[in-house]
Design an enzyme around this catalytic site. Structure first.
Site, PDB file in Angstrom:
ATOM      1  N   HIS A  93       0.868  -1.183   0.000  1.00  0.00           N
ATOM      2  CA  HIS A  93       0.000   0.000   0.000  1.00  0.00           C
ATOM      3  C   HIS A  93       0.900   1.227   0.000  1.00  0.00           C
ATOM      4  O   HIS A  93       1.768   1.381   0.871  1.00  0.00           O
ATOM      5  CB  HIS A  93      -0.898   0.000   1.236  1.00  0.00           C
ATOM      6  CG  HIS A  93      -1.584   1.309   1.499  1.00  0.00           C
ATOM      7  ND1 HIS A  93      -2.216   2.037   0.520  1.00  0.00           N
ATOM      8  CD2 HIS A  93      -1.709   2.042   2.643  1.00  0.00           C
ATOM      9  CE1 HIS A  93      -2.724   3.141   1.035  1.00  0.00           C
ATOM     10  NE2 HIS A  93      -2.422   3.174   2.331  1.00  0.00           N
ATOM     11  N   HIS A  95       1.309   5.717  -1.143  1.00  0.00           N
ATOM     12  CA  HIS A  95       0.647   6.993  -1.379  1.00  0.00           C
ATOM     13  C   HIS A  95       1.275   7.632  -2.618  1.00  0.00           C
ATOM     14  O   HIS A  95       1.643   8.803  -2.611  1.00  0.00           O
ATOM     15  CB  HIS A  95       0.795   7.912  -0.167  1.00  0.00           C
ATOM     16  CG  HIS A  95       0.126   7.415   1.071  1.00  0.00           C
ATOM     17  ND1 HIS A  95       0.188   8.088   2.272  1.00  0.00           N
ATOM     18  CD2 HIS A  95      -0.627   6.313   1.311  1.00  0.00           C
ATOM     19  CE1 HIS A  95      -0.491   7.422   3.199  1.00  0.00           C
ATOM     20  NE2 HIS A  95      -0.995   6.334   2.629  1.00  0.00           N
ATOM     21  N   TYR A 120       0.642  -4.492 -20.311  1.00  0.00           N
ATOM     22  CA  TYR A 120       1.277  -4.842 -19.039  1.00  0.00           C
ATOM     23  C   TYR A 120       0.462  -4.374 -17.840  1.00  0.00           C
ATOM     24  O   TYR A 120       0.531  -4.974 -16.767  1.00  0.00           O
ATOM     25  CB  TYR A 120       2.718  -4.312 -18.977  1.00  0.00           C
ATOM     26  CG  TYR A 120       3.656  -5.275 -19.658  1.00  0.00           C
ATOM     27  CD1 TYR A 120       4.202  -6.355 -18.962  1.00  0.00           C
ATOM     28  CD2 TYR A 120       3.958  -5.148 -21.006  1.00  0.00           C
ATOM     29  CE1 TYR A 120       5.033  -7.264 -19.577  1.00  0.00           C
ATOM     30  CE2 TYR A 120       4.789  -6.053 -21.641  1.00  0.00           C
ATOM     31  CZ  TYR A 120       5.326  -7.111 -20.924  1.00  0.00           C
ATOM     32  OH  TYR A 120       6.137  -8.016 -21.554  1.00  0.00           O
TER      33      TYR A 120
END
Length: 220
Positions: A93, A95, A120
């Site tokens: 995860h 930002h 891709y």
């Protein structure tokens, strides 16, 4: 070196790579990897660029801390992806700038946050779901992930950032990088009427590479 020790080193090596290339600033972002005892996850308020293998949080299968520093508050998010994507061995995860920007656009389709721009992107990310905004660390985001019923390996959290699951940590990182670059392409091309992959080209990719893509992508 034990398997767990190798995983610890890999988390730190790839976390530093993501940080040094500006894909997640400050102490943002988190990584987890399945291991025999449960899963390893980066600690709360830890920069991915300066992780200590010995201080990574080791959680049992129920998400309880076994050793290491206190884990990221996003543990429910990671746990929900492992629960619904049984083959996943790692979750990343970030930002990252372009993916976060994409998550704020009002016209985004929650079933497919990005159009089929490149092969891709489809091969590494499939389709990307967009979830509504949740406060960081809100356990409700886990319920939202469960609501996707394991259909997506890549998810955008609105006004927050991308989450990607992969069979291995390397696969998850590569998919995350592909997602960020595709978001960048989409923003660069916004309003320019780009040529997307055709439904026939998408079907061909799905057939040749065994991709499990939502039906609506084939009809785009």
């Amino acid at each position: 070196m034990s398997t767990e020790a190798k995983l610890r080193e890999e988390i730190c090596r790839l976390g530093r790579s993501l940080f040094e290339r500006g894909l997640t600033p400050g102490s943002s972002g988190n990584i987890s990897v399945r291991c025999d005892a449960g899963f390893l996850v980066t600690p709360t308020n830890a920069s991915l660029g300066f992780l200590d293998p010995a201080r990574l949080s080791l959680l049992d299968a129920g998400g309880r801390l076994v050793s290491g520093d206190a884990p990221t508050k996003e543990v429910p998010l990671h746990s929900a992806l492992y629960e619904t994507r049984g083959a996943s061995g790692a979750v990343v995860h970030l930002h990252s700038t372009h993916a976060v920007a994409l998550s704020m656009l009002p016209e985004i389709d929650p079933r497919a946050a990005l159009p089929p721009l490149t092969p891709y992107y489809l091969m590494r990310c499939g389709a990307t779901a967009l979830l509504p905004y949740y406060r960081p660390g809100d356990p409700a985001v886990a319920d939202a992930i469960r609501g996707l019923a394991g259909r997506y390996t890549s998810v955008l959290l609105a006004n927050h950032g991308p989450v990607v699951a992969g069979a291995t940590l390397e696969a998850a990182v590569f998919a995350m990088e592909e997602l960020e670059e595709t978001a960048k392409l989409h923003l660069l091309l916004r309003g320019l009427n780009p040529r997307y992959l055709s439904p026939a080209q998408i079907v061909d990719l799905a057939t040749v590479f065994g991709l499990d893509l939502p039906d609506h992508l084939h009809k785009s």
